[in-house]
Motif scaffolding. Structure first.
Motif, PDB file in Angstrom:
ATOM      1  N   ALA A 163       0.878  -1.173   0.000  1.00  0.00           N
ATOM      2  CA  ALA A 163       0.000   0.000   0.000  1.00  0.00           C
ATOM      3  C   ALA A 163       0.911   1.217   0.000  1.00  0.00           C
ATOM      4  CB  ALA A 163      -0.916   0.019   1.216  1.00  0.00           C
ATOM      5  N   GLN A 164       0.565   2.201  -0.813  1.00  0.00           N
ATOM      6  CA  GLN A 164       1.333   3.435  -0.863  1.00  0.00           C
ATOM      7  C   GLN A 164       0.464   4.570  -0.348  1.00  0.00           C
ATOM      8  OE1 GLN A 164       2.704   3.432  -4.990  1.00  0.00           O
ATOM      9  NE2 GLN A 164       4.705   2.755  -4.258  1.00  0.00           N
ATOM     10  N   ASN A 180      -5.033  13.293  -4.245  1.00  0.00           N
ATOM     11  CA  ASN A 180      -4.834  12.799  -5.608  1.00  0.00           C
ATOM     12  C   ASN A 180      -3.408  12.332  -5.866  1.00  0.00           C
ATOM     13  OD1 ASN A 180      -7.549  13.245  -6.321  1.00  0.00           O
ATOM     14  ND2 ASN A 180      -7.089  15.422  -6.536  1.00  0.00           N
ATOM     15  N   PHE A 181      -2.844  11.627  -4.886  1.00  0.00           N
ATOM     16  CA  PHE A 181      -1.564  10.948  -5.026  1.00  0.00           C
ATOM     17  C   PHE A 181      -0.406  11.913  -5.283  1.00  0.00           C
ATOM     18  CE2 PHE A 181      -5.174   8.637  -6.736  1.00  0.00           C
ATOM     19  CZ  PHE A 181      -5.307   7.678  -5.749  1.00  0.00           C
ATOM     20  N   VAL A 196      -4.364   7.037  -0.862  1.00  0.00           N
ATOM     21  CA  VAL A 196      -3.797   5.701  -0.729  1.00  0.00           C
ATOM     22  C   VAL A 196      -4.034   4.912  -2.014  1.00  0.00           C
ATOM     23  CG1 VAL A 196      -5.866   4.677   0.334  1.00  0.00           C
ATOM     24  CG2 VAL A 196      -3.632   3.676   0.774  1.00  0.00           C
ATOM     25  N   SER A 197      -3.054   4.072  -2.338  1.00  0.00           N
ATOM     26  CA  SER A 197      -3.146   3.160  -3.471  1.00  0.00           C
ATOM     27  C   SER A 197      -2.781   1.772  -2.946  1.00  0.00           C
ATOM     28  CB  SER A 197      -2.179   3.592  -4.566  1.00  0.00           C
ATOM     29  OG  SER A 197      -2.209   2.690  -5.637  1.00  0.00           O
ATOM     30  N   VAL A 198      -3.615   0.782  -3.243  1.00  0.00           N
ATOM     31  CA  VAL A 198      -3.414  -0.574  -2.720  1.00  0.00           C
ATOM     32  C   VAL A 198      -3.017  -1.493  -3.869  1.00  0.00           C
ATOM     33  CG1 VAL A 198      -4.493  -2.491  -1.479  1.00  0.00           C
ATOM     34  CG2 VAL A 198      -5.091  -0.143  -0.904  1.00  0.00           C
ATOM     35  N   SER A 202      -7.283  -0.908  -5.355  1.00  0.00           N
ATOM     36  CA  SER A 202      -8.097   0.287  -5.129  1.00  0.00           C
ATOM     37  C   SER A 202      -7.205   1.506  -4.969  1.00  0.00           C
ATOM     38  CB  SER A 202      -9.000   0.111  -3.909  1.00  0.00           C
ATOM     39  OG  SER A 202      -8.235  -0.068  -2.745  1.00  0.00           O
ATOM     40  N   ARG A 203      -7.780   2.659  -5.317  1.00  0.00           N
ATOM     41  CA  ARG A 203      -7.081   3.943  -5.181  1.00  0.00           C
ATOM     42  C   ARG A 203      -8.083   4.945  -4.636  1.00  0.00           C
ATOM     43  NH1 ARG A 203      -2.454   5.051  -8.148  1.00  0.00           N
ATOM     44  NH2 ARG A 203      -3.188   7.083  -8.831  1.00  0.00           N
TER      45      ARG A 203
END
Length: 147
Positions: free
Chosen positions: A58-59, A65-66, A97-99, A124-125
């Motif tokens: 996960a990031q 928006n990243f 978060v980005s998974v 997911s994001r």
């Protein structure tokens, strides 16, 4: 595409550095050695952790928006409390978060995996956690599971 652009820029810089831009009089061979000027080449470096290839990660980003600073958590992992050290600031700053494709993330409102939880399935994001979490946007604990 982005890496190609960096390589093209690096190539242009290298060619520019190799060009002789010295317009002064030629050096005397009697007083100095004939040596080329140093060339500085900037090449983008891409470092990949083999653990990321598993897809269980996960990031977390500090901006919506990243955008902003990014932290990667490689699973499986459990964080019981984010009240110690630098995690204290992290829990305030996470906004996206980005998974990974083989991970499931659960975030908790309070430490020790208590109270409300929000689940993020694989791939997911979420670009804005404040509205998604619904409990003030602060994550106190999390679990990252691998499938």
């Amino acid at each position: 595409m982005k890496n190609l652009r960096y390589l093209m820029i690096a190539g242009v810089v290298a060619l520019g550095a190799c060009a002789n831009t010295n317009t002064s009089a030629p050096r005397s061979t009697a007083s100095a050695e004939n040596k080329p000027d140093p060339t500085i080449l900037l090449v983008p470096v891409r470092i990949e952790d083999p653990a990321l290839a598993s897809g269980c990660w996960a990031q977390f980003y500090t901006g919506r928006n990243f955008q902003g600073d990014m932290l990667t958590l490689v699973g499986p992992a459990e964080v019981q409390s984010m009240d110690r050290g630098t995690a204290r600031q992290l829990k305030r700053d996470i906004d996206s978060v980005s998974v990974g494709p083989r991970a499931t993330l659960q975030v908790y409102e309070h430490a020790m995996f208590r109270d409300r939880t929000v689940n993020f399935p694989a791939n997911s994001r979420e670009g804005g956690l404040m509205r998604k979490l619904g409990f003030g946007g602060r994550i106190e604990a999390m679990k990252l599971s691998c499938s």
